[in-house]
Design a protein around this motif. Structure first.
Motif, PDB file in Angstrom:
ATOM      1  N   LYS A   2     -10.606   9.497  -2.047  1.00 35.09           N
ATOM      2  CA  LYS A   2     -10.901   8.191  -1.433  1.00 35.09           C
ATOM      3  C   LYS A   2      -9.932   7.396  -0.729  1.00 35.09           C
ATOM      4  O   LYS A   2      -9.957   7.027   0.452  1.00 35.09           O
ATOM      5  N   GLU A   3      -8.682   7.658  -1.387  1.00 30.64           N
ATOM      6  CA  GLU A   3      -7.487   7.210  -0.869  1.00 30.64           C
ATOM      7  C   GLU A   3      -7.168   7.861   0.637  1.00 30.64           C
ATOM      8  O   GLU A   3      -7.022   7.159   1.619  1.00 30.64           O
ATOM      9  N   LYS A   8       1.990   1.934  -3.609  1.00 33.54           N
ATOM     10  CA  LYS A   8       1.112   2.598  -4.321  1.00 33.54           C
ATOM     11  C   LYS A   8       0.920   3.942  -4.166  1.00 33.54           C
ATOM     12  O   LYS A   8       0.624   4.797  -5.016  1.00 33.54           O
ATOM     13  N   ILE A   9       0.894   4.241  -2.989  1.00 27.91           N
ATOM     14  CA  ILE A   9       0.561   5.631  -2.295  1.00 27.91           C
ATOM     15  C   ILE A   9       1.571   6.581  -2.991  1.00 27.91           C
ATOM     16  O   ILE A   9       1.282   7.595  -3.294  1.00 27.91           O
ATOM     17  N   GLU A  28      -7.978   9.987  -5.598  1.00 27.21           N
ATOM     18  CA  GLU A  28      -7.125  10.535  -4.492  1.00 27.21           C
ATOM     19  C   GLU A  28      -7.902  10.869  -3.201  1.00 27.21           C
ATOM     20  O   GLU A  28      -7.280  10.560  -1.919  1.00 27.21           O
ATOM     21  N   LEU A  51      -8.028   5.355   3.780  1.00 25.81           N
ATOM     22  CA  LEU A  51      -6.681   4.852   4.409  1.00 25.81           C
ATOM     23  C   LEU A  51      -6.441   5.649   5.733  1.00 25.81           C
ATOM     24  O   LEU A  51      -5.810   5.057   6.635  1.00 25.81           O
ATOM     25  N   TYR A  97      -2.980  15.686   1.683  1.00 23.12           N
ATOM     26  CA  TYR A  97      -4.356  15.937   0.759  1.00 23.12           C
ATOM     27  C   TYR A  97      -5.031  17.171   0.850  1.00 23.12           C
ATOM     28  O   TYR A  97      -5.119  17.610   1.982  1.00 23.12           O
ATOM     29  N   GLN A 103       0.812  -1.231  -0.039  1.00 21.01           N
ATOM     30  CA  GLN A 103       0.046   0.099   0.035  1.00 21.01           C
ATOM     31  C   GLN A 103       0.932   1.393   0.031  1.00 21.01           C
ATOM     32  O   GLN A 103       0.281   2.174  -0.801  1.00 21.01           O
TER      33      GLN A 103
END
Length: 278
Positions: free
Chosen positions: A232-233, A93-94, A230, A237, A114, A90
């Motif tokens: 949603k991520e 991926k991020i 982005e 998380l 974010y 994860q």
């Protein structure tokens, strides 16, 4: 009792500086605009409001230093050990896949912000040079990634502005992406000076991308899904609910911590040092 009252006062003042944006994000749009307008009218509109917030923050820091000089350092209860963790898959991926890394791509710690391109507290963070200070002081151990998290209820044009930034990334890669973000913040005054597709395309000259190409990309809507991904991520998380939502990830262990808000470099340093030591 006096010590407790003083600490409580400091905490309340600091919360007042940074929490307005969080509180109003939970209120319907028509109400939020009226709330902010009342606050701005009290002090002669937004620039004065932001200046007063900054003065208040500096005064609070000064009072705290004076108090500690006379009474000794305030004892803060020991925090519980941070147990936040994601898998290394994860984390990769991020921080690696289809992203826009500023500084060393192989850094041990990644700071992911974010963010919303109309958020006044995000603007404050980017104009404070805190990000640059952290990257420089950690000598390649930390990198930075800006991801899109537009608060559409507060800033209806923010999703379009987020897509525009991603268009810049596609057309000119990471360096211009961050230059563009900085230019957007420099020209924004939160929702009362939102960009249109045409006006944000006029920033082409600051990054030397053909205006027609930039506008065409924005109008295509090709990055709507990416913006949503982005968001949603961040929310799923890391439980991001407002901006700036700062997440610090150790890329070797998967451990992470977060620091929502426009804090000074010292606050980020504390979190980063903790992640590097574990």
């Amino acid at each position: 009792m006096k010590n407790y009252q003083f600490i409580s006062l400091v905490v309340l003042i600091l919360l007042g500086i940074g929490s307005t944006h969080y509180v109003i994000s939970k209120i319907p749009e028509k109400v939020t605009s009226n709330i902010l307008k009342i606050e701005y009218d009290k002090v002669g509109w937004m620039k004065n409001y932001m200046k007063l917030n900054e003065i208040q923050r500096k005064q609070t820091e000064l009072f705290l230093k004076q108090y500690e000089a006379q009474n000794g350092k305030i004892k803060i209860p020991k925090q519980e050990e941070n147990t936040n963790k994601i898998s290394l898959e994860q984390a990769k991926k991020i921080t690696k896949e289809w992203t826009y890394i500023l500084w060393n791509p192989n850094a041990e710690v990644t700071w992911v912000e974010y963010s919303d391109l109309e958020c006044p507290f995000c603007k404050r963070l980017h104009e404070s040079w805190t990000i640059e200070e952290i990257l420089k002081n950690y000598n390649w151990k930390v990198n930075f990634i800006y991801k899109q998290f537009p608060l559409v209820q507060l800033h209806p044009q923010a999703p379009m502005e987020a897509e525009a930034a991603l268009c810049v990334w596609e057309l000119a890669w990471a360096k211009k992406y961050y230059e563009f973000i900085q230019k957007v913040y420099e020209g924004s005054e939160a929702r009362w000076n939102s960009y249109t597709k045409e006006s944000i395309s006029k920033l082409w000259w600051t990054i030397w991308i053909p205006e027609k190409k930039l506008l065409s990309c924005i109008e295509s809507g090709k990055f709507k899904d990416r913006v949503q991904a982005e968001m949603k991520e961040g929310s799923s998380l890391f439980r991001i609910t407002w901006t700036p939502g700062n997440v610090l990830i150790n890329n070797k262990t998967g451990k992470w911590d977060k620091l929502p808000g426009a804090y000074p470099a010292s606050a980020f340093k504390q979190k980063i040092d903790s992640l590097l030591s574990n």
